[in-house]
Design an enzyme around this catalytic site. Structure first.
Site, mmCIF file in Angstrom:
data_model
loop_
_atom_site.group_PDB
_atom_site.id
_atom_site.type_symbol
_atom_site.label_atom_id
_atom_site.label_comp_id
_atom_site.label_asym_id
_atom_site.label_seq_id
_atom_site.Cartn_x
_atom_site.Cartn_y
_atom_site.Cartn_z
ATOM 1 N N HIS A 84 25.203 -16.209 13.281
ATOM 2 C CA HIS A 84 25.978 -17.427 13.066
ATOM 3 C C HIS A 84 26.598 -17.346 11.685
ATOM 4 O O HIS A 84 26.130 -16.621 10.829
ATOM 5 C CB HIS A 84 25.077 -18.665 13.146
ATOM 6 C CG HIS A 84 24.372 -18.783 14.459
ATOM 7 N ND1 HIS A 84 24.978 -19.292 15.578
ATOM 8 C CD2 HIS A 84 23.120 -18.440 14.838
ATOM 9 C CE1 HIS A 84 24.121 -19.269 16.583
ATOM 10 N NE2 HIS A 84 22.986 -18.746 16.149
ATOM 11 N N ASN A 101 20.060 -7.507 12.656
ATOM 12 C CA ASN A 101 20.547 -8.852 12.939
ATOM 13 C C ASN A 101 20.160 -9.752 11.779
ATOM 14 O O ASN A 101 18.995 -9.761 11.377
ATOM 15 C CB ASN A 101 19.903 -9.421 14.205
ATOM 16 C CG ASN A 101 20.374 -8.774 15.472
ATOM 17 O OD1 ASN A 101 20.737 -7.602 15.486
ATOM 18 N ND2 ASN A 101 20.348 -9.518 16.559
#
Length: 184
Positions: A84, A101
């Site tokens: 995000h 990630n």
């Protein structure tokens, strides 16, 4: 496998498909992917050339717009995935491996004093959850999951999960199983 660029490998992580230059541009509507694209362009360009200066200025604009503080000097392996956008801080001297990630609200920074004075080194296939904090001259191994809201200022061995504040290590060989998709 053909010789794909770092940008193509980063975008592969998101879609699971090898994309053409045009398809990559179409996906740049996504702020996370757009920032990764600009980051890799700024990294790849010669900072003393006019094109290098251009990419660094554009990257700086989007650092402010999206809330990412990832500088071209930061060593990040291919296959970077930002879950995000917003409020992400990574010290430029940090080293991050392949297929990592990183979620929103993460801080990966330096510690200015004490036994862990310095910057983190993060291995391959590491999943860092929202609002995690990783600081100091520490080593995070391969296949490590750092749970949301965890505080890590200690070395973490391969094949581990870290949870809590202060963080606690839980050994497991399946730490990132199902979390790191579309590896390159």
């Amino acid at each position: 496998m053909p010789d794909y660029t770092a940008i193509q490998k980063d975008f592969y992580r998101e879609s699971g498909k090898w994309l053409s230059t045009f398809e990559i541009w179409k996906k740049c509507i996504n702020p996370n992917l757009h920032y990764i694209y600009l980051f890799r362009k700024a990294q790849k360009s010669n900072k003393k050339a006019i094109s290098g200066l251009f990419w660094r200025i554009v990257l700086r604009h989007f650092q402010i717009k999206y809330g990412f503080q990832i500088y071209p000097e930061t060593e990040i392996g291919e296959g970077l995935y930002l879950g995000h956008f917003g409020a992400l801080v990574i010290n430029p001297k940090t080293k991050i491996g392949k297929n990592c990630n990183i979620a929103q609200g993460v801080t990966i920074g330096q510690q200015n004093r004490g036994k862990n004075e310095g910057f983190p080194v993060i291995g391959d296939e590491v999943w860092i959850g929202p609002n995690a904090v990783i600081v100091g001259s520490i080593n995070i191994g391969n296949n490590v999951l750092i749970a949301p809201n965890s505080y890590v200022n200690f070395d973490v061995p391969d094949d581990s999960m870290v949870m809590g504040n202060p963080g606690k290590i839980y050994p497991t060989t399946e730490a990132t199983n199902g979390y790191i998709n579309n590896k390159v």
